[in-house]
Design an enzyme around this catalytic site. Structure first.
Site, PDB file in Angstrom:
ATOM      1  N   ASP A  63      14.637  33.942  32.754  1.00 26.71           N
ATOM      2  CA  ASP A  63      15.422  34.921  32.016  1.00 26.71           C
ATOM      3  C   ASP A  63      15.759  36.086  32.938  1.00 26.71           C
ATOM      4  O   ASP A  63      14.884  36.832  33.367  1.00 26.71           O
ATOM      5  CB  ASP A  63      14.609  35.419  30.809  1.00 26.71           C
ATOM      6  CG  ASP A  63      15.370  36.439  29.993  1.00 26.71           C
ATOM      7  OD1 ASP A  63      16.045  36.052  29.037  1.00 26.71           O
ATOM      8  OD2 ASP A  63      15.279  37.651  30.311  1.00 26.71           O
ATOM      9  N   TYR A  87      19.362  43.471  35.908  1.00 26.88           N
ATOM     10  CA  TYR A  87      18.025  43.372  36.521  1.00 26.88           C
ATOM     11  C   TYR A  87      18.070  43.386  38.043  1.00 26.88           C
ATOM     12  O   TYR A  87      17.087  43.748  38.690  1.00 26.88           O
ATOM     13  CB  TYR A  87      17.319  42.081  36.091  1.00 26.88           C
ATOM     14  CG  TYR A  87      16.931  41.978  34.637  1.00 26.88           C
ATOM     15  CD1 TYR A  87      17.030  43.069  33.767  1.00 26.88           C
ATOM     16  CD2 TYR A  87      16.458  40.772  34.118  1.00 26.88           C
ATOM     17  CE1 TYR A  87      16.671  42.951  32.440  1.00 26.88           C
ATOM     18  CE2 TYR A  87      16.100  40.653  32.787  1.00 26.88           C
ATOM     19  CZ  TYR A  87      16.215  41.735  31.951  1.00 26.88           C
ATOM     20  OH  TYR A  87      15.862  41.600  30.630  1.00 26.88           O
ATOM     21  N   LYS A  94      22.407  37.889  31.116  1.00 28.64           N
ATOM     22  CA  LYS A  94      22.889  38.782  30.055  1.00 28.64           C
ATOM     23  C   LYS A  94      24.044  39.647  30.527  1.00 28.64           C
ATOM     24  O   LYS A  94      24.111  40.050  31.690  1.00 28.64           O
ATOM     25  CB  LYS A  94      21.742  39.681  29.565  1.00 28.64           C
ATOM     26  CG  LYS A  94      20.510  38.910  29.141  1.00 28.64           C
ATOM     27  CD  LYS A  94      19.413  39.819  28.629  1.00 28.64           C
ATOM     28  CE  LYS A  94      18.081  39.095  28.568  1.00 28.64           C
ATOM     29  NZ  LYS A  94      17.451  38.953  29.885  1.00 28.64           N
ATOM     30  N   HIS A 106      23.445  41.881  26.076  1.00 26.56           N
ATOM     31  CA  HIS A 106      22.148  42.501  26.345  1.00 26.56           C
ATOM     32  C   HIS A 106      21.746  43.540  25.293  1.00 26.56           C
ATOM     33  O   HIS A 106      20.568  43.666  24.948  1.00 26.56           O
ATOM     34  CB  HIS A 106      22.193  43.170  27.725  1.00 26.56           C
ATOM     35  CG  HIS A 106      20.858  43.330  28.367  1.00 26.56           C
ATOM     36  ND1 HIS A 106      20.671  43.290  29.725  1.00 26.56           N
ATOM     37  CD2 HIS A 106      19.633  43.536  27.841  1.00 26.56           C
ATOM     38  CE1 HIS A 106      19.381  43.464  30.008  1.00 26.56           C
ATOM     39  NE2 HIS A 106      18.736  43.625  28.878  1.00 26.56           N
TER      40      HIS A 106
END
Length: 322
Positions: free
Chosen positions: A51, A56, A86, A119
């Protein structure tokens, strides 16, 4: 090679998703080569669901790890790995969704992702990659138009399944009113200290699979808490079962039928977090967890509340379940 086979859930799209995934968020993020090695260690340990997210910064490392795992024969084919990424809030606009996914795919070095999520139910001005310094930078969010663009990603085969993250029941209802392809997944904060009973019941009724982020209360994060890892109830159960507190917390989520996104980059804990499959909690254990652990949302996201934005209160943001 690994000896752990993680069970899968069949999503509403018919696609299969492993019920335990490794999250790719960290602050600070390890260097690229270190992070690539961590993801490879996870594949060797038995993880097949990863994930990540545009925000990120870990997509490139994950892509490199997948390429190396295929080259080394750790996995036989791309279809053996399930990848979630996302759409960040700066791109939650109908014309920006597809380009954003293509950028993620480029960073991952993949032709498709298995799951693409919105997200967060908000839109931010371009250049805002984080959650905190967003005062005065929140824009109107076209939920219907953004979801239609997500559906286009699915129709093009660039995302095998699509879904959302951090959406309450009211927002899900709004999407479902218009959706040609309903969300397959809603990834939300969920742990023994924030059990999400009402939202899980709504998602179950609508055929939306719930995936749990912050399964251990995000201990170590700036906003995290010790509510899970220091829970006296969990400690008592862990001692009785000969397990760790983390294993009990993760097993509880697994027994609720939700998938769990774990976030340890420590090799031994990564392995430990997979060992929740061959034992179970008793009804007494489950009752203690349900009735004796105080409930409080760990990450309210106060930064998205503003007088001039779409959410003027936490109740509005979380659809009455703040």
């Amino acid at each position: 090679m690994c000896d752990v086979v993680v069970p899968e859930v069949v999503l509403s799209t018919g696609k299969r998703m492993p019920l335990i995934g490794l999250g790719g968020a960290a602050s600070p993020l390890p260097p690229l080569d270190v992070l690539t090695s961590i993801f490879l260690e996870a594949i060797e340990a038995g993880y097949r669901h990863f994930d990540t997210a545009a925000s990120y910064g870990s997509e490139e490392a994950l892509g490199r790890a997948i390429a190396e795992a295929l080259e080394r024969g750790l996995v036989k084919s791309r279809s053996d790995i399930f990848i979630t990424t996302k759409l960040w809030c700066t791109d939650t606009h109908p014309g920006l969704v597809l380009p954003a996914l293509k950028k993620s795919l480029q960073r991952l070095g993949l032709e498709y992702v298995d799951l693409y999520l919105i997200h967060f139910p908000a839109r931010l001005k371009e250049g805002n990659e984080g959650w905190f310094d967003i005062k005065g930078k929140i824009l109107p969010f076209d939920m219907k138009g953004t979801w239609e663009a997500m559906e286009e990603c699915s129709k093009l085969g660039l995302a095998k399944s699509i879904g959302v993250s951090n959406f309450g029941a009211k927002k899900l209802s709004h999407i479902l009113m218009h959706a040609a392809i309903p969300p397959a997944v809603n990834q939300v904060e969920m742990n023994v200290g924030w059990q999400q009973e009402k939202l899980r019941a709504y998602c179950r009724e609508k055929g939306i699979h719930v995936s749990a982020w912050s399964p251990l209360g995000a201990n170590g994060a700036s906003w995290g808490s010790l509510a899970v890892v220091e829970s006296p109830v969990l400690k008592e159960i862990a001692i009785a079962r000969g397990k760790t507190v983390a294993q009990v917390a993760l097993r509880w989520i697994y027994e609720q039928g939700a998938s769990v996104i774990v976030k340890s980059f420590n090799k031994e804990r990564m392995k430990e977090n997979l060992h929740i499959l061959d034992w179970g909690l008793s009804q007494e254990d489950r009752d203690k967890i349900k009735f004796q652990i105080p409930q409080k949302r760990g990450c309210p996201c106060y930064t998205f509340i503003s007088e001039d934005g779409p959410y003027k209160s936490l109740d509005e943001l979380w659809d009455g379940d703040a």
